[in-house]
Design a protein around this motif. Sequence first.
Motif: not given
Length: 317
Positions: A224, A242-244, A258, A144, A254, A246, A260, A228, A250-251
């Motif tokens: 998590g 960076l949504l590690v 953004v 990421f 993204a 999600a 994910a 967003i 959200e994915t």
Amino acid sequence: MLAAVMDRYGTPDVVRVAEVARPVPGAGEVLVRVRASAVTSADSRIRGARFPAGFGVPARLMFGVVRPRRPTLGGSFSGVVEQVGSRVGDVAPGDEVCGMTGLSLGAHAEYVAVRADRLARKPAEVTHEDAAGLLFGGSTALFFLRDKAGLGPGASVLVNGASGAIGTNAVQLARHFGATVTAVTSAANAELVSKLGAERVIDYADGGLAATTERFDVVLDAVGNLPIDSGRRLLSTRGVLLLVVAGLGETLRARGNVVAGAAPERVSDFDLLLGLVARGEITVVLDQIYDLAGIADAHRRVDTGHKVGNVVVRVTR
């Protein structure tokens, strides 16, 4: 051989140690005698069938609808080569190696069969426990920060969940790339993340991110719990969120600034991380080390949500 197995989803008590058949490596595979294996948040989610919002159905189809299709969990491991397949020529019995098994799992056992091209050589300066604990969080943070955010010198980074397996690596890798780091964690872990390289620490229980007016070039959420819209509010003009961790919603949302998704498991990344540890440039943070007989306790520790760094089981000596 002995392995940690489960025949149903549920609490840590569903995991037990049992005698199972030792795997036989295929032509392109290596049989590894496992010395240590990480018990990660991913293992906990699969065991308890607690998947990120929206991923429940596809995850059940992947891992088993009614009961686990893969009774032995464990994806990150370190050990010694026991046997090689007929088409394997670059490793030999006795070599110390480590790696990740992907969706095959199976590393919470005395032996695991793995494709030879998924193995990295473990440097002598790195313990088996550290190697097993490094790969999951380290490769995720690296992917990421380096690949998705293009992190470089002078950037400002916020790491939400800085004391976990991913967060402790993210703090250190961000500093390694020349960034300044602000860490979000509990007051109890403030000293740790400061030693890892965070210049500022935000106590999530004391107003947390809602109270900050700063803007960052990179915001990495390893927990998590950062929506967003809230994450975007923390970004600089060209910042990246960076949504590690999600959920499906959200994915799907993204895009643009953004990011994910899942991190790949690449041997080249393992080699880079292992080299950093061997040279003392980053540290593997281990919360607790259990023997295989304590696998259920290891799962309980992960389930608390308060582990610091990594939980590891020592499988063989």
